[in-house]
Design a protein around this motif. Sequence first.
Motif, mmCIF file in Angstrom:
data_model
loop_
_atom_site.group_PDB
_atom_site.id
_atom_site.type_symbol
_atom_site.label_atom_id
_atom_site.label_comp_id
_atom_site.label_asym_id
_atom_site.label_seq_id
_atom_site.Cartn_x
_atom_site.Cartn_y
_atom_site.Cartn_z
ATOM 1 N N ALA A 39 0.840 -1.205 0.000
ATOM 2 C CA ALA A 39 0.000 0.000 0.000
ATOM 3 C C ALA A 39 0.871 1.251 0.000
ATOM 4 O O ALA A 39 0.609 2.210 -0.742
ATOM 5 C CB ALA A 39 -0.930 -0.008 1.220
ATOM 6 N N HIS A 40 1.917 1.256 0.827
ATOM 7 C CA HIS A 40 2.853 2.387 0.847
ATOM 8 C C HIS A 40 3.530 2.550 -0.512
ATOM 9 O O HIS A 40 3.672 3.680 -1.016
ATOM 10 C CB HIS A 40 3.926 2.167 1.919
ATOM 11 C CG HIS A 40 3.473 2.464 3.312
ATOM 12 N ND1 HIS A 40 2.960 3.689 3.685
ATOM 13 C CD2 HIS A 40 3.453 1.699 4.436
ATOM 14 C CE1 HIS A 40 2.651 3.678 4.967
ATOM 15 N NE2 HIS A 40 2.928 2.475 5.451
ATOM 16 N N ARG A 41 3.960 1.427 -1.099
ATOM 17 C CA ARG A 41 4.664 1.479 -2.389
ATOM 18 C C ARG A 41 3.798 2.108 -3.477
ATOM 19 O O ARG A 41 4.207 3.058 -4.150
ATOM 20 C CB ARG A 41 5.058 0.069 -2.828
ATOM 21 C CG ARG A 41 6.249 -0.527 -2.134
ATOM 22 C CD ARG A 41 6.636 -1.862 -2.746
ATOM 23 N NE ARG A 41 7.142 -1.702 -4.109
ATOM 24 C CZ ARG A 41 7.714 -2.674 -4.796
ATOM 25 N NH1 ARG A 41 7.840 -3.873 -4.269
ATOM 26 N NH2 ARG A 41 8.163 -2.458 -6.023
ATOM 27 N N PHE A 42 2.596 1.583 -3.649
ATOM 28 C CA PHE A 42 1.776 1.983 -4.791
ATOM 29 C C PHE A 42 1.090 3.330 -4.575
ATOM 30 O O PHE A 42 1.043 4.158 -5.499
ATOM 31 C CB PHE A 42 0.761 0.885 -5.103
ATOM 32 C CG PHE A 42 1.360 -0.275 -5.846
ATOM 33 C CD1 PHE A 42 1.413 -0.286 -7.225
ATOM 34 C CD2 PHE A 42 1.898 -1.345 -5.154
ATOM 35 C CE1 PHE A 42 1.978 -1.340 -7.923
ATOM 36 C CE2 PHE A 42 2.468 -2.409 -5.828
ATOM 37 C CZ PHE A 42 2.514 -2.413 -7.212
ATOM 38 N N LEU A 43 0.560 3.574 -3.397
ATOM 39 C CA LEU A 43 -0.093 4.869 -3.159
ATOM 40 C C LEU A 43 0.939 5.994 -3.127
ATOM 41 O O LEU A 43 0.680 7.091 -3.627
ATOM 42 C CB LEU A 43 -0.877 4.823 -1.847
ATOM 43 C CG LEU A 43 -2.163 3.992 -1.873
ATOM 44 C CD1 LEU A 43 -2.830 3.999 -0.504
ATOM 45 C CD2 LEU A 43 -3.134 4.520 -2.934
ATOM 46 N N GLY A 44 2.102 5.725 -2.544
ATOM 47 C CA GLY A 44 3.168 6.737 -2.540
ATOM 48 C C GLY A 44 3.586 7.108 -3.951
ATOM 49 O O GLY A 44 3.721 8.289 -4.292
ATOM 50 N N ALA A 45 3.770 6.075 -4.800
ATOM 51 C CA ALA A 45 4.154 6.318 -6.194
ATOM 52 C C ALA A 45 3.055 7.074 -6.934
ATOM 53 O O ALA A 45 3.330 7.986 -7.731
ATOM 54 C CB ALA A 45 4.428 4.985 -6.883
ATOM 55 N N ILE A 221 9.083 5.199 -5.200
ATOM 56 C CA ILE A 221 9.359 6.141 -6.298
ATOM 57 C C ILE A 221 10.018 5.457 -7.489
ATOM 58 O O ILE A 221 9.578 5.609 -8.638
ATOM 59 C CB ILE A 221 10.233 7.302 -5.788
ATOM 60 C CG1 ILE A 221 9.457 8.102 -4.725
ATOM 61 C CG2 ILE A 221 10.638 8.208 -6.944
ATOM 62 C CD1 ILE A 221 10.300 9.120 -3.992
ATOM 63 N N PHE A 222 11.082 4.702 -7.241
ATOM 64 C CA PHE A 222 11.864 4.136 -8.339
ATOM 65 C C PHE A 222 11.411 2.729 -8.745
ATOM 66 O O PHE A 222 11.246 2.450 -9.934
ATOM 67 C CB PHE A 222 13.352 4.112 -7.967
ATOM 68 C CG PHE A 222 13.943 5.474 -7.804
ATOM 69 C CD1 PHE A 222 14.306 6.231 -8.906
ATOM 70 C CD2 PHE A 222 14.121 6.021 -6.544
ATOM 71 C CE1 PHE A 222 14.838 7.501 -8.763
ATOM 72 C CE2 PHE A 222 14.656 7.296 -6.385
ATOM 73 C CZ PHE A 222 15.009 8.037 -7.496
ATOM 74 N N CYS A 223 11.219 1.851 -7.760
ATOM 75 C CA CYS A 223 10.883 0.459 -8.068
ATOM 76 C C CYS A 223 9.421 0.260 -8.421
ATOM 77 O O CYS A 223 9.051 -0.796 -8.933
ATOM 78 C CB CYS A 223 11.250 -0.440 -6.882
ATOM 79 S SG CYS A 223 12.980 -0.333 -6.399
ATOM 80 N N THR A 224 8.581 1.244 -8.157
ATOM 81 C CA THR A 224 7.154 1.124 -8.452
ATOM 82 C C THR A 224 6.697 2.211 -9.419
ATOM 83 O O THR A 224 6.300 1.922 -10.547
ATOM 84 C CB THR A 224 6.322 1.181 -7.158
ATOM 85 O OG1 THR A 224 6.843 0.234 -6.221
ATOM 86 C CG2 THR A 224 4.862 0.850 -7.438
#
Length: 317
Positions: A39-45, A221-224
């Motif tokens: 959730a942090h990965r995708f929503l942050g991106a 930011i970078f990986c997602t």
Amino acid sequence: MKTQLRADLMLIVVTLCWGISYYLIDVSLADMDSFTLNAHRFLGAFFVAGILAYKKLKTVNKTTLKYSFLIGTVLIFVYSGATFGVKYTTLSNSGFLCALTVIFVPLLEMILFRKKPHRKIIIAVTMSLVGIMLLTLKDDFSFNMGNLKGDFFCIVGAIAYAVDLILTEKAVSHEKVNAFQLGVFQLGVTGAYMLVLAFLFEQPHLPTSPHIFLSVAFLSIFCTGLAFIVQAIAQQYTTAAHVGIIFTLEPVFAGVVAFFFAGEVLTVKSYLGAVIMISALFVTEIDFKKSSKKKEAEPLAEKETAALPVETEEQSS
């Protein structure tokens, strides 16, 4: 530079980011559960991309949103499978099984669309499979049978990602779909799903230390964000099967990162596997038809030259 070569180089950068992500996921899972991390990965991106490119996103149409929803839904299975797989199985098993996408893409295309893969794709897929086995399996080429739960999750993730590549190829070929917008909105869809799952099955929270925060930020930011936007744009100029072969470099980059940051040293067998996988990538870039035509043209040109009348000095005078 050829358009496809430029697209391939973009995808190699994406693969490098995902190779780094294995180490960062391992670090982040020490602080938070799988759905929370995703959730942090995708929503942050999604929010970062939305802030930086709001003007490009506000013109989105229904077709782009439809494909964003479909692909975002598939990505739930991709990242749930990969994250739970890493959690419940060994890194060797997860690295090999998650990379099986390269096999599932041409298989699904044959089953769903009766699309026969090109000969060089078959060669490259075979080389990639051999390379992955050498790189990730044990010396006796065995799996750890005590980790079947994690292995199952990894296989689900690999199949789901093959579906993602095929769907993305279809989406970006549609004249009404904007590849950049597709790359951004699919992040928001996946992130929203992951947040709901986190509240249902976990206790979501923010990173508890600067070290974890930086790991999650890089993943986001970078990986997602960057990775999926670049993938959607690059797939306009190449095929899903081709992309699958490029993504087999992910375990290679993961091994390099593990060597420098986690102190893991690969065996000679593993290095051989990495070399074979890189060679498979070069096979996909070679135009065998063009090369064979050149070889056929050369002797023909020599024969034509030999058949021409030789003008003597007397004739020219």
